[in-house]
Write a protein that holds these residues in place. Structure first.
Motif, short mmCIF file in Angstrom:
data_model
loop_
_atom_site.label_atom_id
_atom_site.label_comp_id
_atom_site.label_asym_id
_atom_site.label_seq_id
_atom_site.Cartn_x
_atom_site.Cartn_y
_atom_site.Cartn_z
N SER A 37 -4.39 1.67 -1.88
CA SER A 37 -4.15 0.26 -2.18
C SER A 37 -3.59 0.10 -3.59
N LEU A 64 -4.01 5.94 2.89
CA LEU A 64 -3.52 4.65 2.43
C LEU A 64 -4.15 4.39 1.07
N ASN A 78 0.84 -1.20 0.00
CA ASN A 78 0.00 0.00 0.00
C ASN A 78 0.88 1.25 0.00
#
Length: 298
Positions: free
Chosen positions: A109, A107, A94
Motif C-alpha cells: 500500500s 501488494l 498500490n
C-alpha cells in the motif's frame, strides 16, 4: 531478471561502441543521450511509475525498493522488500511486487503495508514470480520462471512448468494464463487491457496474446525472434527490449532503432516522469534516464 544477476553476461566496450553507432529510434528526443543517475546499487530491476510519474525500482540483492521522483531525487522506499523483482502499480496506487524471497506476489500500500496476494499454486510453491503487469480492471498477470537463488532452502522447483499466471480481482488463487514457454520473463500489456506481450527469454521470442475469458492468454503470435529480459511499451505500440542496451521494435516486430546503454546488461525499463516521456532503465548496478518523444502506453 536472470540467474546470478547476469554476472556472466559481459559485453565488451568495443561491442557497445558498435551498437552505439546504430541509429537511435525517432521515439528518442532530438539530441538526447542516456543519462547516468546513480551506480550505487548491486543489481537494479523492476521499474514502475505511479500516476504522478515517480518511478520505483528494486535493488534485489540488497532487498530494497527505491523511489526516483519527478524532481530527480532518489530515496529508499522500502527495505526488507521480499527480494522484490518486477513491480507494477494498480489503479488504486498500490505497488504489486514479485517477491521471490519466499516466491510470493505482494501488494504494498502507499503506507507500505504488505499484503501477500499469492504464495502457492495448487498447494505447491511457485518457482519465483519475476515480472508483473496489472490490467485496467485490476487483474494481475505475472511470470513465474525458475532461477535458482542462493537465499532459497531448495535446489529444484516444486512446479515443473514455467508459466504465466493470472489473478482475477478479488480472487484468492491464480489460474494458469499460458504455459507454452521455455522460460517466461518480461511481461507488459496494452492500455485497453486486450493484449499482453510475454518474453520467452530462453526461447528467444516475444509473444503477443489476446486476453480471453477468465484471464486466459489466447491466439499466441510470435512478434519477433529477438530475446529480452524486461520490456516497456510506448503509446504508439513500440516495444523496448532490454539486454544489450534497448532494442526498439514496432508492432510488426521490425527493429526501428537501438538505444545504447554503456553497461553489460540492461534488465528492465519503464516510462515515467512528469510528462510520461522519460524512459527509465535499470542496468546492473546503475540506473539511467533517456528523454523521449513519446509517452508510455499507460
Amino acid at each position: 531478471m536472470r540467474l546470478k544477476f547476469c554476472s556472466t553476461l559481459v559485453i565488451s566496450f568495443c561491442s557497445w561502441q558498435l551498437m552505439a553507432q546504430t541509429s537511435l529510434p525517432k521515439t528518442v528526443a532530438a539530441g538526447a543521450q542516456p543519462v547516468l543517475v546513480s551506480s550505487q546499487f548491486a543489481f537494479t530491476e523492476g521499474p514502475a511509475a505511479d500516476k504522478k510519474g515517480n518511478i520505483y525500482f528494486t535493488d534485489q540483492p540488497n532487498n530494497a525498493i527505491w523511489k526516483y521522483d519527478t524532481k530527480g531525487k532518489l530515496s529508499l522506499f522500502l527495505d526488507k522488500a521480499g527480494r522484490a523483482n518486477g513491480l507494477y502499480f494498480d489503479r488504486k496506487g498500490n505497488l504489486i511486487a514479485c517477491a521471490d524471497e519466499k516466491d510470493e506476489l505482494w501488494l504494498i500500500s502507499p503506507k507500505k503495508k504488505v499484503t501477500v496476494l499469492v504464495n502457492n499454486f495448487g498447494n505447491r510453491r511457485l518457482n519465483g514470480p519475476n515480472d508483473v503487469w496489472v490490467a485496467p480492471d485490476g487483474g494481475i498477470f505475472f511470470t513465474d520462471p525458475y532461477y535458482q537463488r542462493e537465499y532459497w532452502d531448495r535446489k529444484q522447483p516444486d512446479i515443473k512448468e514455467q508459466r504465466v499466471y493470472y489473478l482475477a480481482p478479488g480472487a484468492k488463487e491464480p489460474v494458469i494464463a499460458a504455459e507454452d514457454f521455455k522460460k517466461p520473463n518480461g511481461i507488459i500489456g496494452t492500455k485497453d487491457g486486450k493484449t499482453v506481450y510475454v518474453a520467452d527469454i530462453d526461447g528467444g521470442k516475444i509473444y503477443r496474446y489476446a486476453v480471453g475469458e477468465g484471464g486466459k492468454l489466447v491466439n499466441q503470435e510470435a512478434v519477433t525472434n529477438f530475446t529480452t529480459d524486461g520490456m516497456a511499451l510506448d503509446e504508439d505500440g513500440n516495444l523496448y527490449l532490454c539486454g544489450n542496451g534497448i532494442r526498439v521494435i514496432n508492432k510488426n516486430g521490425e527493429q526501428i532503432g537501438h538505444i545504447p546503454i554503456p553497461e553489460s546488461w540492461t534488465a528492465n525499463a519503464c516510462f515515467g516522469g512528469k510528462d510520461g516521456k522519460l524512459l527509465f532503465v535499470t542496468a546492473g548496478k546503475s540506473i539511467y534516464t533517456v528523454k523521449m518523444n513519446v509517452k508510455g502506453a499507460e
